[in-house]
Design a protein around this motif. Sequence first.
Motif, PDB file in Angstrom:
ATOM      1  N   ARG A   1      42.395  -9.880  20.374  1.00 11.12           N
ATOM      2  CA  ARG A   1      44.111 -11.373  20.861  1.00 11.12           C
ATOM      3  C   ARG A   1      44.260 -10.815  21.969  1.00 11.12           C
ATOM      4  NH1 ARG A   1      49.858 -11.978  17.805  1.00 11.12           N
ATOM      5  NH2 ARG A   1      50.209 -13.059  19.431  1.00 11.12           N
ATOM      6  N   TYR A   2      44.367  -9.218  22.473  1.00  8.06           N
ATOM      7  CA  TYR A   2      45.337  -9.331  23.954  1.00  8.06           C
ATOM      8  C   TYR A   2      43.850  -9.428  24.746  1.00  8.06           C
ATOM      9  CZ  TYR A   2      48.125  -6.877  27.730  1.00  8.06           C
ATOM     10  OH  TYR A   2      48.931  -6.317  28.344  1.00  8.06           O
ATOM     11  N   LEU A   3      42.951  -9.561  24.332  1.00  9.72           N
ATOM     12  CA  LEU A   3      42.095  -9.131  25.780  1.00  9.72           C
ATOM     13  C   LEU A   3      41.515 -10.853  26.304  1.00  9.72           C
ATOM     14  CD1 LEU A   3      39.072  -6.909  24.526  1.00  9.72           C
ATOM     15  CD2 LEU A   3      40.765  -6.524  25.781  1.00  9.72           C
ATOM     16  N   VAL A   4      42.064 -11.695  24.935  1.00  9.94           N
ATOM     17  CA  VAL A   4      40.966 -13.421  25.073  1.00  9.94           C
ATOM     18  C   VAL A   4      42.232 -13.996  25.471  1.00  9.94           C
ATOM     19  CG1 VAL A   4      38.468 -12.712  24.379  1.00  9.94           C
ATOM     20  CG2 VAL A   4      40.409 -13.612  23.170  1.00  9.94           C
TER      21      VAL A   4
ATOM     22  N   ARG B   1      39.719  -0.005  28.061  1.00 11.40           N
ATOM     23  CA  ARG B   1      40.235  -0.214  28.850  1.00 11.40           C
ATOM     24  C   ARG B   1      39.616  -0.851  29.726  1.00 11.40           C
ATOM     25  NH1 ARG B   1      41.550   5.166  27.457  1.00 11.40           N
ATOM     26  NH2 ARG B   1      39.782   5.749  28.293  1.00 11.40           N
ATOM     27  N   GLN B   2      38.499  -0.853  29.164  1.00 12.79           N
ATOM     28  CA  GLN B   2      37.850  -1.324  30.269  1.00 12.79           C
ATOM     29  C   GLN B   2      37.532  -2.888  30.383  1.00 12.79           C
ATOM     30  OE1 GLN B   2      33.069  -0.037  30.122  1.00 12.79           O
ATOM     31  NE2 GLN B   2      32.856  -0.363  31.749  1.00 12.79           N
ATOM     32  N   LEU B   3      37.267  -3.462  28.989  1.00  9.48           N
ATOM     33  CA  LEU B   3      37.159  -4.823  28.357  1.00  9.48           C
ATOM     34  C   LEU B   3      38.791  -4.957  29.168  1.00  9.48           C
ATOM     35  CD1 LEU B   3      36.009  -4.672  24.687  1.00  9.48           C
ATOM     36  CD2 LEU B   3      34.681  -5.962  26.616  1.00  9.48           C
ATOM     37  N   MET B   4      39.403  -4.746  29.084  1.00  5.12           N
ATOM     38  CA  MET B   4      41.068  -5.173  30.277  1.00  5.12           C
ATOM     39  C   MET B   4      41.229  -6.368  30.996  1.00  5.12           C
ATOM     40  SD  MET B   4      43.577  -4.701  28.359  1.00  5.12           S
ATOM     41  CE  MET B   4      45.468  -3.970  29.680  1.00  5.12           C
ATOM     42  N   GLY B   5      39.482  -6.099  31.541  1.00  5.87           N
ATOM     43  CA  GLY B   5      39.598  -7.296  32.694  1.00  5.87           C
ATOM     44  C   GLY B   5      39.095  -7.825  32.051  1.00  5.87           C
ATOM     45  N   LEU B   6      39.227  -8.493  30.893  1.00  2.00           N
ATOM     46  CA  LEU B   6      38.822  -9.728  30.622  1.00  2.00           C
ATOM     47  C   LEU B   6      40.156 -10.752  30.094  1.00  2.00           C
ATOM     48  CD1 LEU B   6      37.250  -9.130  26.866  1.00  2.00           C
ATOM     49  CD2 LEU B   6      35.828 -11.073  28.777  1.00  2.00           C
ATOM     50  N   ARG B   7      41.247 -10.226  30.242  1.00  2.00           N
ATOM     51  CA  ARG B   7      42.166 -10.692  30.954  1.00  2.00           C
ATOM     52  C   ARG B   7      42.641 -11.426  31.754  1.00  2.00           C
ATOM     53  NH1 ARG B   7      46.531  -9.981  27.925  1.00  2.00           N
ATOM     54  NH2 ARG B   7      48.048 -10.256  29.409  1.00  2.00           N
ATOM     55  N   ASN B   8      41.296 -11.355  32.969  1.00  2.00           N
ATOM     56  CA  ASN B   8      41.552 -11.689  34.078  1.00  2.00           C
ATOM     57  C   ASN B   8      40.697 -12.735  34.216  1.00  2.00           C
ATOM     58  OD1 ASN B   8      44.013 -11.150  35.198  1.00  2.00           O
ATOM     59  ND2 ASN B   8      42.929  -9.304  35.703  1.00  2.00           N
ATOM     60  N   GLN B   9      39.330 -12.341  33.534  1.00  2.00           N
ATOM     61  CA  GLN B   9      38.176 -13.167  34.422  1.00  2.00           C
ATOM     62  C   GLN B   9      37.322 -13.939  33.334  1.00  2.00           C
ATOM     63  OE1 GLN B   9      36.053 -11.767  36.246  1.00  2.00           O
ATOM     64  NE2 GLN B   9      33.567 -12.294  35.536  1.00  2.00           N
ATOM     65  N   LEU B  10      38.475 -14.128  32.195  1.00  2.00           N
ATOM     66  CA  LEU B  10      38.318 -15.571  31.512  1.00  2.00           C
ATOM     67  C   LEU B  10      38.413 -16.948  32.309  1.00  2.00           C
ATOM     68  CD1 LEU B  10      38.701 -14.596  27.800  1.00  2.00           C
ATOM     69  CD2 LEU B  10      35.997 -15.050  28.993  1.00  2.00           C
ATOM     70  N   PRO B  11      38.195 -17.919  32.492  1.00  2.00           N
ATOM     71  CA  PRO B  11      38.577 -18.922  32.829  1.00  2.00           C
ATOM     72  C   PRO B  11      40.440 -19.398  32.069  1.00  2.00           C
ATOM     73  CG  PRO B  11      36.190 -19.256  33.519  1.00  2.00           C
ATOM     74  CD  PRO B  11      37.063 -18.156  32.136  1.00  2.00           C
TER      75      PRO B  11
END
Length: 224
Positions: free
Chosen positions: A184-187, A142-152
Motif C-alpha cells: 500500500r505505501y509503495l503504490v 527500500r529499493q521499491l520505495m522508488g515506486l512512490r515517485n515513479q508511478l504516474p
Amino acid sequence: MIKAAREQKNATQVLTATVRKDGSVDLQGRWLAKTTRPIVQVVFEDNRNPDYQQDGEWFKNVLVAVNRQHSFKRFNVVAHSMGNLTAVYYLLNHATDKQLPRMAKMVNIAGHFDGIIGMDDQPNQNQVKKDGQPQKMNATYRQLMGLRNQLPAKSIAVLNIYGDLGDGTRSDGRVSNASSQSLRYLVTPGAKTYQEKKFTGKKAQHSQLHENHAVNQTVLAFLW
C-alpha cells in the motif's frame, strides 16, 4: 484461475509466453483480432530467479514480444508470490516508458514485498503503520520505495490479496500479512485505486490462495 475466467467471464487464453533462461520469449497460440478479454499466460523457465530486477526485465520482454504479434495499449496483471515482485520491479523501471503498453490494473496475491518468513522475516516481527508504511524495511523494500515517485498519478487500479491462516502467525504460512500489506505505501501515491482483501482459514495458505474459489471470484469481479 484462467479456467475460472474462461467459464465465468467468457475470457480466452490466446497465448502462452514462455520466458527462457536467457530472457528470450517463445509465444504459442494465436490472438485473433476480435477476441474479447484475451489472456496471456506467462511462464518463466527460471521461476525461482531471486534477481527481481532481471525478472522485471524479462516481463518487459514478454510485453514487447506480444506487442509485436498483436498491438495493444493497455494490459492487466494477475500475479502470485514471486510474480508480484516481477510486476512491481517492472513498474519501478518502466512505469513511465511511453514506448510500452500501460498497466491498467494489477492484482497482487500473496506478495512478499517486505520479506519472506524463514528468510528475512518472522511471524509477528513487523507491522504496518496507518499509512501502510512498514516499521521494518528489508533491502528489497527500500529499493521499491522508488515506486512512490515513479508511478504516474492515478495510473493503476490495485487489488492486494493476502491470506491469514488464523493460527496466530498473522501470515499465510510463507508471507506475513505485514509484508503483503506493505504494498500500500509503495503504490498509493500514484494508484488510481487501492484495495486490500484478506482471506482466512486453510484455503488462505500461501500456495492455496490461487486455488481458492472465493479469491477467483474477487479477482474476476475486479478485472471485469
